[in-house]
Design a protein around this motif. Structure first.
Motif, PDB file in Angstrom:
ATOM      1  N   ASN A   8       0.846  -1.188   0.000  1.00  0.00           N
ATOM      2  CA  ASN A   8       0.000   0.000   0.000  1.00  0.00           C
ATOM      3  C   ASN A   8       0.887   1.246   0.000  1.00  0.00           C
ATOM      4  OD1 ASN A   8      -1.818   1.940   2.217  1.00  0.00           O
ATOM      5  ND2 ASN A   8      -2.707   1.271   0.284  1.00  0.00           N
ATOM      6  N   ASN A   9       0.569   2.202  -0.897  1.00  0.00           N
ATOM      7  CA  ASN A   9       1.367   3.424  -1.014  1.00  0.00           C
ATOM      8  C   ASN A   9       2.842   3.115  -1.314  1.00  0.00           C
ATOM      9  OD1 ASN A   9      -0.533   5.580  -0.737  1.00  0.00           O
ATOM     10  ND2 ASN A   9      -0.704   5.062   1.446  1.00  0.00           N
ATOM     11  N   ALA A  31       4.223   4.129  -3.866  1.00  0.00           N
ATOM     12  CA  ALA A  31       4.504   5.538  -4.121  1.00  0.00           C
ATOM     13  C   ALA A  31       3.260   6.279  -3.648  1.00  0.00           C
ATOM     14  CB  ALA A  31       4.765   5.770  -5.604  1.00  0.00           C
ATOM     15  N   THR A  32       3.340   7.584  -3.583  1.00  0.00           N
ATOM     16  CA  THR A  32       2.209   8.340  -3.053  1.00  0.00           C
ATOM     17  C   THR A  32       0.963   8.074  -3.900  1.00  0.00           C
ATOM     18  OG1 THR A  32       3.712  10.042  -2.270  1.00  0.00           O
ATOM     19  CG2 THR A  32       1.362  10.614  -2.440  1.00  0.00           C
ATOM     20  N   GLY A  33      -0.050   7.506  -3.262  1.00  0.00           N
ATOM     21  CA  GLY A  33      -1.298   7.207  -3.945  1.00  0.00           C
ATOM     22  C   GLY A  33      -1.239   6.025  -4.891  1.00  0.00           C
ATOM     23  N   ASP A  45      -0.622   1.854  -5.309  1.00  0.00           N
ATOM     24  CA  ASP A  45      -0.526   0.527  -4.682  1.00  0.00           C
ATOM     25  C   ASP A  45       0.018  -0.472  -5.697  1.00  0.00           C
ATOM     26  OD1 ASP A  45      -1.790   1.622  -2.428  1.00  0.00           O
ATOM     27  OD2 ASP A  45      -3.779   1.147  -3.230  1.00  0.00           O
ATOM     28  N   ARG A  99      -3.203   3.311  -9.544  1.00  0.00           N
ATOM     29  CA  ARG A  99      -3.389   4.641  -8.957  1.00  0.00           C
ATOM     30  C   ARG A  99      -4.797   5.102  -9.343  1.00  0.00           C
ATOM     31  NH1 ARG A  99       0.867   9.207 -10.468  1.00  0.00           N
ATOM     32  NH2 ARG A  99       0.075   8.741 -12.556  1.00  0.00           N
ATOM     33  N   LYS A 136      -8.854  12.315   0.566  1.00  0.00           N
ATOM     34  CA  LYS A 136      -7.697  13.069   0.996  1.00  0.00           C
ATOM     35  C   LYS A 136      -6.790  12.230   1.877  1.00  0.00           C
ATOM     36  CE  LYS A 136     -10.142  17.487   0.818  1.00  0.00           C
ATOM     37  NZ  LYS A 136     -10.568  18.664   1.581  1.00  0.00           N
TER      38      LYS A 136
END
Length: 500
Positions: A127-128, A130-132, A134, A481, A500
């Motif tokens: 999970n994550n 990278a940012t956002g 999976d 993503r 968010k």
């Protein structure tokens, strides 16, 4: 006495082959014909593959839970029919009933491992990553799988293959040994009775032509083989050249090392059982023992105990070993034993001319024991696959390890000792896939993989354990993503979930 006509199984149905080439299946204790088995035609093999391919399309989408429940039912039926299966093994293979019942028990372990498919086939997720973003994996079935098995374990070897393969969502074609197919066929029928859908599990019989056709077929994705080195090497190369995933468990020359601090009675009992049980027809038998230091003084007692072993038909529960599988196998075994005498080994126990009263036509070979064996003799370099034991002598554990590591095979080895230091040194320094410490036949329980090495194995992954799931699946990696919905038709799409 009625003679069984062994069918094919294609599309969930028993099919009587149209082949004009049928082989006799013999009772090795009497030479009576008990069954006839067909060499399947090319059209029949093609039909089996077509049925397997068609069944795969829906079976691969069947839930893990449903597949697991079928395996549980299969396990139950296999256990309930242990005696019937064991009797068929004894009738066509020759091993004693206790040995045959033990084989069904090891098959049950493999099926029970397949019952754990809901855990074994799980993928991974980050999970994550990278940012956002999976990243996750699916372990998905390959397609049509093939299993080719040897005669020496007509139930255990298929159990190493098709239960895990179909539990992973593949369809399967089994090509069992033509020498003792009846126990295998009953096992497959029980799997179908347990709920394996039509076409998911098929059986064809045959020789090299059938094997080659399966290895070459475009719709076959993976091939598993257990048997001799010569055939296994051909299967692995042929399947690989045609783009298949392949695993081949092959020949062996296993060694048991006995240290002078070992429990003497247990070591000798286990040595004789592992060398002569099942008439030596195990890829994990111990045809070589290395006596270290003062343990060489135990040789006369080993020989005397070997002479007392009972050779009889497999239905005699007091028998220690029954006949070997065929007249050809007996002839080959005795030829190699003769070479041991010719090349200068000391023949301490001679089982070449044994005869069982009332079964004079049987394929019996008695326990045979050589001392003074050197590593250039045929009885050492060749896999005898019969009730023969070669004794070598060394001064130290280091010399024993060096001798074993110099052998090209790496299927199994064992050490008998009371020293933790010696045991740890042995298991770390020995270059063999399966190691027993005070265990004569170190075949692991089925939730660990069979792990032969070097010339005893081709392919990275073995049967059973976690590795069997890896072999019968392919990994699909997804990088995902997701964005909040954008404007559509000039209006803002509102969501009720905060991202968010």
């Amino acid at each position: 006495m009625s003679i069984r006509e062994i069918p094919l199984i294609i599309g969930g149905e028993k099919v009587i082959s149209k082949s004009t080439n049928w082989l006799d299946v013999l009772n090795p204790a009497t030479q009576e014909v008990v069954a006839k088995v067909p060499m399947a035609t090319r059209d029949e093999v093609e039909l089996a593959v077509a049925n397997a391919k068609q069944a795969f399309a829906s079976w691969r989408k069947t839930s893990l839970t449903q597949r697991m429940r079928i395996m549980f039912k299969f396990q139950q039926l296999l256990e309930q029919n242990t005696q019937k299966i064991a009797e068929l093994i004894t009738e066509e293979h020759g091993k004693t009933l206790p040995d045959a019942e033990g084989e069904v028990g090891r098959a049950l372990e493999a099926v029970e491992n397949a019952c754990a498919i809901t855990r074994l086939q799980l993928g991974d997720i980050a999970n994550n990553a990278a940012t956002g973003v999976d990243v996750y994996t699916h372990n998905q079935p390959l397609g049509v799988g093939v299993g080719i098995t040897a005669f020496n374990f007509p139930v255990m070897l298929p159990a190493f293959m098709f239960p895990a393969a179909i539990a992973c969502g593949n369809s399967f074609i089994l090509k069992p040994s033509e020498q003792d197919p009846s126990a295998t066929m009953l096992m497959v029928e029980l799997a179908l009775q347990a709920g394996v859908p039509a076409g998911v599990l098929n059986v064809v019989h045959g020789g090299p032509d059938v094997v080659n056709q399966l290895c070459e077929h475009n719709d076959v994705k993976a091939v598993s083989f257990i048997g001799s080195t010569h055939v296994g090497t051909h299967v692995y190369n042929h399947a690989s050249q045609h783009g298949k995933r392949a695993q081949c468990m092959m020949g062996a020359k296993n060694h048991m090392v006995i240290m002078p601090d070992a429990n003497k009675d247990r070591a000798i009992n286990d040595l004789l059982g592992s060398a002569f049980g099942a008439a030596g027809q195990r890829c994990m038998a111990n045809p070589v023992t290395i006596l270290v230091g003062e343990a060489r003084n135990w040789l006369p007692e080993i020989a005397e105990r070997a002479k007392k072993l009972i050779v009889d038909v497999g239905t005699n529960r007091n028998a220690d070993l029954g006949p070997v599988v065929s007249p050809q196998a007996k002839q080959r075994i005795i030829s190699i034993l003769d070479s041991g005498v010719e090349q200068g080994a000391n023949l301490l126990v001679d089982g070449r001319n044994i005869s069982v009263p009332g079964y004079e036509r049987g394929n019996f070979v008695g326990p045979t024991l050589f001392s003074g064996v050197t590593t250039d003799m045929d009885i050492y370099t060749k896999e005898i696959f019969g009730p023969a034991l070669c004794v070598l002598e060394v001064d130290t554990l280091e010399q024993a390890i060096e001798l074993i590591n110099a052998n090209p095979n790496g299927n199994g080895t064992s050490l008998f000792t009371s020293s933790g230091y010696a045991a740890r040194k042995f298991e770390n320094d020995i270059d063999v896939g399966q190691v027993g410490i005070n265990v004569p036949i170190p075949v692991p329980v089925a939730y660990f993989s069979f792990t032969g090495s070097r010339a005893s194995k081709l392919g990275d992954l073995g049967p059973n354990g976690k590795q069997v799931t890896q072999f019968w699946t392919q990994t699909k990696t997804v990088t995902a993503r997701w964005f909040e919905p954008d404007h559509q038709d000039g209006e803002t799409v509102h969501t009720t979930i905060s991202l968010k």
